[in-house]
Design a protein around this motif. Structure first.
Motif, PDB file in Angstrom:
ATOM      1  N   ARG A 239       5.218  -2.811  -6.559  1.00 43.04           N
ATOM      2  CA  ARG A 239       5.852  -3.631  -5.524  1.00 43.04           C
ATOM      3  C   ARG A 239       4.884  -3.691  -4.344  1.00 43.04           C
ATOM      4  NH1 ARG A 239      10.607  -5.658  -3.418  1.00 43.04           N
ATOM      5  NH2 ARG A 239      12.013  -4.938  -5.039  1.00 43.04           N
ATOM      6  N   ALA A 240       4.585  -4.876  -3.869  1.00 43.56           N
ATOM      7  CA  ALA A 240       3.649  -4.987  -2.742  1.00 43.56           C
ATOM      8  C   ALA A 240       4.395  -5.349  -1.470  1.00 43.56           C
ATOM      9  CB  ALA A 240       2.595  -6.046  -3.038  1.00 43.56           C
ATOM     10  N   TYR A 241       4.017  -4.720  -0.386  1.00 48.72           N
ATOM     11  CA  TYR A 241       4.554  -5.043   0.937  1.00 48.72           C
ATOM     12  C   TYR A 241       3.449  -5.693   1.751  1.00 48.72           C
ATOM     13  CZ  TYR A 241       8.712  -2.307  -0.035  1.00 48.72           C
ATOM     14  OH  TYR A 241       9.881  -1.857  -0.580  1.00 48.72           O
ATOM     15  N   PHE A 242       3.767  -6.753   2.466  1.00 47.99           N
ATOM     16  CA  PHE A 242       2.748  -7.400   3.290  1.00 47.99           C
ATOM     17  C   PHE A 242       3.345  -7.843   4.621  1.00 47.99           C
ATOM     18  CE2 PHE A 242       4.269 -11.668   2.154  1.00 47.99           C
ATOM     19  CZ  PHE A 242       4.862 -11.440   0.916  1.00 47.99           C
ATOM     20  N   PRO A 243       2.526  -7.676   5.684  1.00 42.50           N
ATOM     21  CA  PRO A 243       3.033  -8.056   7.011  1.00 42.50           C
ATOM     22  C   PRO A 243       3.155  -9.565   7.146  1.00 42.50           C
ATOM     23  CG  PRO A 243       0.781  -7.194   7.160  1.00 42.50           C
ATOM     24  CD  PRO A 243       1.159  -7.147   5.717  1.00 42.50           C
TER      25      PRO A 243
ATOM     26  N   LEU B 234      -1.148  -5.553  11.571  1.00 43.31           N
ATOM     27  CA  LEU B 234       0.244  -5.181  11.829  1.00 43.31           C
ATOM     28  C   LEU B 234       0.682  -5.529  13.243  1.00 43.31           C
ATOM     29  CD1 LEU B 234       0.945  -1.630  10.373  1.00 43.31           C
ATOM     30  CD2 LEU B 234       2.052  -3.771   9.762  1.00 43.31           C
ATOM     31  N   SER B 235      -0.280  -5.514  14.167  1.00 43.81           N
ATOM     32  CA  SER B 235       0.076  -5.705  15.579  1.00 43.81           C
ATOM     33  C   SER B 235       0.749  -7.037  15.832  1.00 43.81           C
ATOM     34  CB  SER B 235      -1.165  -5.607  16.482  1.00 43.81           C
ATOM     35  OG  SER B 235      -1.914  -4.501  16.103  1.00 43.81           O
ATOM     36  N   SER B 236       0.365  -8.060  15.076  1.00 43.82           N
ATOM     37  CA  SER B 236       0.947  -9.384  15.332  1.00 43.82           C
ATOM     38  C   SER B 236       2.154  -9.649  14.423  1.00 43.82           C
ATOM     39  CB  SER B 236      -0.108 -10.465  15.119  1.00 43.82           C
ATOM     40  OG  SER B 236      -0.580 -10.395  13.791  1.00 43.82           O
ATOM     41  N   ALA B 237       2.441  -8.729  13.497  1.00 42.46           N
ATOM     42  CA  ALA B 237       3.496  -8.999  12.509  1.00 42.46           C
ATOM     43  C   ALA B 237       4.889  -8.861  13.109  1.00 42.46           C
ATOM     44  CB  ALA B 237       3.349  -8.052  11.326  1.00 42.46           C
ATOM     45  N   HIS B 238       5.814  -9.707  12.638  1.00 37.83           N
ATOM     46  CA  HIS B 238       7.219  -9.587  13.044  1.00 37.83           C
ATOM     47  C   HIS B 238       7.993  -8.712  12.067  1.00 37.83           C
ATOM     48  CE1 HIS B 238       6.495 -13.788  14.884  1.00 37.83           C
ATOM     49  NE2 HIS B 238       6.389 -12.861  15.825  1.00 37.83           N
ATOM     50  N   GLY B 239       7.474  -8.596  10.852  1.00 38.58           N
ATOM     51  CA  GLY B 239       8.196  -7.819   9.845  1.00 38.58           C
ATOM     52  C   GLY B 239       7.344  -7.643   8.607  1.00 38.58           C
TER      53      GLY B 239
ATOM     54  N   PRO C 225       2.488 -14.966   5.670  1.00 41.13           N
ATOM     55  CA  PRO C 225       1.795 -13.671   5.643  1.00 41.13           C
ATOM     56  C   PRO C 225       0.730 -13.658   6.742  1.00 41.13           C
ATOM     57  CG  PRO C 225       1.784 -14.718   3.471  1.00 41.13           C
ATOM     58  CD  PRO C 225       2.278 -15.741   4.449  1.00 41.13           C
ATOM     59  N   VAL C 226       0.533 -12.512   7.414  1.00 46.83           N
ATOM     60  CA  VAL C 226      -0.559 -12.463   8.392  1.00 46.83           C
ATOM     61  C   VAL C 226      -1.846 -12.156   7.644  1.00 46.83           C
ATOM     62  CG1 VAL C 226       0.830 -11.780  10.389  1.00 46.83           C
ATOM     63  CG2 VAL C 226      -0.181 -10.024   8.994  1.00 46.83           C
ATOM     64  N   ASP C 227      -2.931 -12.635   8.201  1.00 45.32           N
ATOM     65  CA  ASP C 227      -4.228 -12.440   7.575  1.00 45.32           C
ATOM     66  C   ASP C 227      -4.478 -10.935   7.483  1.00 45.32           C
ATOM     67  OD1 ASP C 227      -6.582 -13.154   6.475  1.00 45.32           O
ATOM     68  OD2 ASP C 227      -7.641 -13.330   8.401  1.00 45.32           O
TER      69      ASP C 227
ATOM     70  N   PRO D 269       0.826  -1.202   0.000  1.00 42.78           N
ATOM     71  CA  PRO D 269       0.000   0.000   0.000  1.00 42.78           C
ATOM     72  C   PRO D 269       0.863   1.256   0.000  1.00 42.78           C
ATOM     73  CG  PRO D 269       0.217  -0.838   2.224  1.00 42.78           C
ATOM     74  CD  PRO D 269       1.007  -1.770   1.342  1.00 42.78           C
ATOM     75  N   GLY D 270       0.229   2.385  -0.316  1.00 41.78           N
ATOM     76  CA  GLY D 270       0.934   3.659  -0.199  1.00 41.78           C
ATOM     77  C   GLY D 270       1.141   4.394  -1.496  1.00 41.78           C
ATOM     78  N   LYS D 271       0.395   4.015  -2.540  1.00 39.44           N
ATOM     79  CA  LYS D 271       0.593   4.622  -3.864  1.00 39.44           C
ATOM     80  C   LYS D 271       0.567   6.161  -3.867  1.00 39.44           C
ATOM     81  CE  LYS D 271      -1.674   4.600  -8.355  1.00 39.44           C
ATOM     82  NZ  LYS D 271      -2.862   4.116  -9.034  1.00 39.44           N
ATOM     83  N   PRO D 272      -0.401   6.823  -3.213  1.00 40.02           N
ATOM     84  CA  PRO D 272      -0.438   8.290  -3.345  1.00 40.02           C
ATOM     85  C   PRO D 272       0.543   9.064  -2.466  1.00 40.02           C
ATOM     86  CG  PRO D 272      -2.322   7.547  -2.060  1.00 40.02           C
ATOM     87  CD  PRO D 272      -1.543   6.315  -2.419  1.00 40.02           C
ATOM     88  N   THR D 273       1.531   8.382  -1.881  1.00 43.22           N
ATOM     89  CA  THR D 273       2.503   9.069  -1.014  1.00 43.22           C
ATOM     90  C   THR D 273       3.154  10.249  -1.741  1.00 43.22           C
ATOM     91  OG1 THR D 273       2.936   7.045   0.195  1.00 43.22           O
ATOM     92  CG2 THR D 273       4.628   8.750   0.332  1.00 43.22           C
ATOM     93  N   THR D 274       3.115  11.401  -1.086  1.00 45.42           N
ATOM     94  CA  THR D 274       3.594  12.651  -1.689  1.00 45.42           C
ATOM     95  C   THR D 274       4.783  13.164  -0.888  1.00 45.42           C
ATOM     96  OG1 THR D 274       1.354  13.138  -2.423  1.00 45.42           O
ATOM     97  CG2 THR D 274       2.845  15.019  -2.242  1.00 45.42           C
ATOM     98  N   PHE D 275       5.766  13.709  -1.598  1.00 47.98           N
ATOM     99  CA  PHE D 275       6.955  14.216  -0.911  1.00 47.98           C
ATOM    100  C   PHE D 275       7.434  15.507  -1.563  1.00 47.98           C
ATOM    101  CE2 PHE D 275      11.662  14.496  -0.921  1.00 47.98           C
ATOM    102  CZ  PHE D 275      11.865  14.687   0.444  1.00 47.98           C
ATOM    103  N   GLY D 276       7.807  16.468  -0.725  1.00 45.20           N
ATOM    104  CA  GLY D 276       8.356  17.709  -1.266  1.00 45.20           C
ATOM    105  C   GLY D 276       9.280  18.384  -0.273  1.00 45.20           C
ATOM    106  N   LYS D 277       9.958  19.450  -0.746  1.00 46.34           N
ATOM    107  CA  LYS D 277      10.899  20.187   0.104  1.00 46.34           C
ATOM    108  C   LYS D 277      10.608  21.679   0.025  1.00 46.34           C
ATOM    109  CE  LYS D 277      14.794  17.284  -1.049  1.00 46.34           C
ATOM    110  NZ  LYS D 277      16.110  17.287  -1.641  1.00 46.34           N
ATOM    111  N   ALA D 278      10.839  22.355   1.139  1.00 48.20           N
ATOM    112  CA  ALA D 278      10.782  23.814   1.151  1.00 48.20           C
ATOM    113  C   ALA D 278      12.052  24.255   1.862  1.00 48.20           C
ATOM    114  CB  ALA D 278       9.549  24.301   1.897  1.00 48.20           C
ATOM    115  N   ASP D 279      13.019  24.787   1.118  1.00 48.73           N
ATOM    116  CA  ASP D 279      14.349  25.107   1.666  1.00 48.73           C
ATOM    117  C   ASP D 279      14.928  23.874   2.347  1.00 48.73           C
ATOM    118  OD1 ASP D 279      14.150  27.712   0.700  1.00 48.73           O
ATOM    119  OD2 ASP D 279      13.047  28.344   2.489  1.00 48.73           O
TER     120      ASP D 279
END
Ligand code: AMP
Ligand code: MG
Length: 389
Positions: free
Chosen positions: A336-340, A362-367, A350-352, A271-281
């Motif tokens: 690219r997919a990430y899964f707990p 995520l709470s039960s995931a080790h990684g 994979p956790v359910d 998840p996380g496709k619309p992640t936006t990043f920018g810089k100001a100074d």
């Protein structure tokens, strides 16, 4: 759309570490060391006994030994060990002159003032002066995250004023008209703000300072006010929500209005496709997705490395390679997919997981494991990487 690897490079491009400051070694836990530390003494500082026992001459081990002195730790020996003599010595005490061996108590039999060695020790049982560290030896390197065992080294070499990098300040804004703070019971159509508090905790776990600004309404005006305030007071500003394609998703537009130059606004990642990043100074700004699992993962993948770089550390997450315990399939392989995952009996499962709003997966995931673009399945037994969270 850029890949997560490209996004990572863009975020870390030209990042300079923040200023340094001195803190007491007792307050330095979790900070990043900003200079090499050298020892001002030899370690051990004198030849010392590694055992409780009897210090004597190796050549006399076959004879009964007369006890001429008792040497507790912290005492300087007063006598010289001569032929068929020994001193009753404790661990950490200085070896008396003349002795070259310590026979541990377990290998001896004592009768009055005399010791019989039942079995010759396999080694000298002496820790020799400077065998661990000489004066001027580098004992810790610049850039490490300070842990309890490093504080022991600071203490041992007398490095009590520790040079560290300043803690970055991170402003956190949750966006969404549907959000209520956790102490309130959500009405129909509302949800509790879990991202804000997850981010505060993630920031603190990195050793940075979390400044929670609050919930911004889904209006450009309120979002702008909160972003401007946050940019003024912090090194990094994190927003969650408002970066998707909805009619009330204003975050990228407001960031530009506030003087942030957007570097990317979508990543081929799930998840996380619309992640936006920018810089100001010299300020950095992330618009993280609204879903808590997406927000968590994008923080871990992009924000955390930036925080560590600002604190002077080349961040490397712990990454282990293990076989999958089951087959993993997906229909669409364009990101690219990430899964707990959990690790059980040396295998990865994979956790359910029902999607990016499924917070307690995520709470039960080790990684987190991942599957690359273009790959539709991972076979049972296939070796994959797991990133520790
Ligand atoms: P958005 O990107 O604003 O459309 O948000 C995507 C999803 O994440 C929606 O279902 C939101 O309700 C949810 N969401 C947004 N912000 C938060 C938050 N702070 N805590 C929990 N869920 C959130
Ligand atoms: Mg929203």
């Amino acid at each position: 759309m850029i890949t997560i690897e490209q996004a990572y490079k863009i975020v870390l491009q030209d990042v300079k570490s923040l200023e340094t400051e001195k803190v007491s070694f007792t307050d330095s836990l979790g900070r990043i060391l900003a200079e090499d530390v050298k020892s001002d003494i030899e370690m051990p500082p004198f030849d010392k006994s590694a055992m409780d026992g009897y210090a004597c001459r190796k050549e006399d081990l076959g004879n009964p030994l007369e006890i001429i002195e008792v040497i507790p730790a912290g005492k300087t020996p007063e006598k010289i060990i001569g032929k068929n003599q020994c001193a009753n010595i404790m661990t950490g005490a200085p070896i008396p002159e003349g002795a070259d061996t310590v026979v541990q108590v377990e290998l001896t039999e004592v009768a009055g003032n005399s010791v019989k060695v039942l079995e010759a020790p396999k080694k000298s049982n002496i820790s020799y002066r400077a065998e661990d560290v000489e004066v001027g030896t580098k004992v810790l390197s610049k850039g490490i995250k300070i842990e309890a065992q490093h504080i022991a080294v600071f203490a041992a070499v007398g490095y009590t004023d520790v040079l560290v990098y300043r803690k970055p300040k991170i402003g956190i804004i949750s966006t969404g008209d549907e959000l209520v703070e956790p102490q309130n019971k959500p009405a129909l159509s509302q949800i509790r703000n879990s991202n804000g508090y997850q981010l505060i905790a993630q920031v603190k776990a990195c050793g940075a300072i979390a400044n929670y600004i609050g919930i911004a309404d889904d209006t450009p005006e309120d979002t702008f006010d909160k972003v401007s305030k946050a940019l003024n007071e912090n090194d990094i500003v994190l927003l969650t929500g408002g970066v998707s394609m909805g009619s009330f998703d204003f975050v990228p537009q407001v960031l530009e209005q506030a003087g942030v130059k957007i570097e990317f606004d979508a990543i081929a990642v799930k998840p996380g496709k619309p992640t936006t990043f920018g810089k100001a100074d010299d300020k950095y700004c992330f618009g993280l997705p609204g879903n808590p699992v997406s927000s968590f993962m994008q923080f871990d993948l992009l924000v955390k490395p930036l925080i560590y770089h600002l604190m002077g550390q080349e961040y490397e997450p712990l990454d282990i390679r293990m076989p999958m315990g089951v087959e993993y399939k997906r229909r669409n392989a364009d990101r690219r997919a990430y899964f707990p995952v959990i690790i059980r009996d040396g295998e990865i499962f994979p956790v359910d997981y029902h999607g990016s709003a499924h917070i307690h997966a995520l709470s039960s995931a080790h990684g987190i494991a991942s599957i690359e673009i273009g790959k539709g399945e991972i076979k049972k037994g296939e070796m994959i990487h797991v990133r520790q969270i």
